[in-house]
Design an enzyme around this catalytic site. Structure first.
Site, PDB file in Angstrom:
ATOM      1  N   HIS A  98       0.849  -1.190   0.000  1.00 14.64           N
ATOM      2  CA  HIS A  98       0.000   0.000   0.000  1.00 14.64           C
ATOM      3  C   HIS A  98       0.884   1.239   0.000  1.00 14.64           C
ATOM      4  CE1 HIS A  98      -2.635   3.200   1.442  1.00 14.64           C
ATOM      5  NE2 HIS A  98      -3.590   2.505   0.871  1.00 14.64           N
ATOM      6  N   GLU A 170      -3.486   2.245  -7.273  1.00 10.86           N
ATOM      7  CA  GLU A 170      -3.883   3.339  -6.391  1.00 10.86           C
ATOM      8  C   GLU A 170      -2.900   4.498  -6.568  1.00 10.86           C
ATOM      9  OE1 GLU A 170      -6.329   1.982  -2.897  1.00 10.86           O
ATOM     10  OE2 GLU A 170      -4.329   1.323  -2.390  1.00 10.86           O
TER      11      GLU A 170
HETATM   12  P1  PGA Z   1      -9.365   6.454   0.081  1.00 11.40           P
HETATM   13  O1  PGA Z   1      -8.265   5.341   0.416  1.00 11.40           O
HETATM   14  O2  PGA Z   1     -10.491   5.771  -0.651  1.00 11.40           O
HETATM   15  O3  PGA Z   1      -9.778   6.975   1.423  1.00 11.40           O
HETATM   16  O4  PGA Z   1      -8.705   7.488  -0.781  1.00 11.40           O
HETATM   17  C1  PGA Z   1      -7.871   4.427  -0.568  1.00 11.40           C
HETATM   18  C2  PGA Z   1      -6.751   3.556  -0.086  1.00 11.40           C
HETATM   19  O5  PGA Z   1      -5.815   4.031   0.574  1.00 11.40           O
HETATM   20  O6  PGA Z   1      -6.753   2.343  -0.374  1.00 11.40           O
END
Ligand code: PGA
Length: 263
Positions: A98, A170
């Site tokens: 992540h 992401e």
């Molecule tokens: P968010 O987080 O939807 O609050 O932007 C996404 C993540 O960190 O997986």
């Protein structure tokens, strides 16, 4: 053919044991009628909630995951968690790489290669997160960054494990309260770059690896994201941490996906 859709959330460092279990039970109940032959739901809570969550939640309805894992089974790795410890709990899923692990805690692509290998060889479904920073996007090197992250971390993945690998795209600049969601077109374009890299790595079986989008997914953009050809699921943060809200988001996305014409 309609594809399987994935919806999940990482609870990060939020919710104590009591609140996590209440949240999971509510979500399990709200989503009980969703056909698990078509949809995969998963939640990744804190380590402290895993034991109770594994006892109380049916993982054929909601898969439970860990937010991180060490590549070694045991040893002098203070503060880390072993694949054997996660197996002992009965978890099915491990999230790796992540953006907060990479950028706050300094995890490198090389470390992630070792973690991915350890996770797959211990039988976990493995969700590898990748994404470029805002600076990398501004330099115009997003595609290169995504390809490097994928090709380094997935270098040694064996054919027998392809079916246990999930990817989350992401973009770092899109995550969290200071993030702004990627446009649908931008997300689809990057998912297509990822798809191409997966096919380069794994041949046509790369087409079967789910690629989830994450980063400020919310009720306004979930439906338009899920209908993109290379987006197989949504990995949601803040908008999923209330079970009702997450249930509504999932249903909006499912409805949008199911009502689009088959091409
Ligand atoms: P968010 O987080 O939807 O609050 O932007 C996404 C993540 O960190 O997986």
């Amino acid at each position: 053919m309609k594809k399987r859709l994935y919806f999940g959330s990482n609870l990060k460092m939020y919710k104590n044991v009591h609140d996590t279990i209440a949240y999971l039970e509510q979500l399990q109940q709200l989503t009980a009628d969703l056909n698990r032959e078509k949809y995969t739901l998963f939640i990744i809570p804190s380590y402290t909630s895993h034991e109770q969550a594994c006892k109380k939640i049916n993982q054929s309805l909601i898969k439970l995951g860990a937010q991180n894992m060490c590549w070694e089974e045991q040893g002098q790795f203070t503060g880390e968690i072993s694949p054997l410890m996660l197996q002992e709990l009965g978890l099915e899923l491990v999230e790796l790489g992540h953006s907060e692990r990479r950028h706050i805690f300094g995890e490198s692509n090389e470390m992630l290669r070792r973690k991915v290998n350890a996770s797959l060889s211990h039988g976990f479904t493995t969700l590898l997160c990748i994404g470029e920073t805002g600076d990398e996007k501004d330099y115009g090197i997003s595609d290169e960054i995504l390809r490097i992250q994928l090709k380094t971390a997935l270098l040694d993945v064996k054919e027998q494990d392809y079916g246990k690998l999930w990817i989350a795209y992401e973009p770092v600049w899109a995550i969290g309260i200071n993030g702004r969601p990627a446009t649908t077109d931008y997300a689809q374009e990057k998912h297509s770059v990822i798809r191409t890299a997966l096919v380069e790595l794994f041949g046509k079986q790369g087409n079967d690896i789910p690629i989830l989008y994450g980063g400020s997914v919310n009720l306004d953009n979930a439906a338009s994201l899920i209908v993109q050809p290379d987006i197989d699921g949504l990995f949601v943060g803040r908008s999923a941490w209330d079970a009702q809200n997450f249930n509504t988001l999932i249903r909006d996305a499912v409805m949008a996906y199911d009502t689009q014409p088959l091409v």
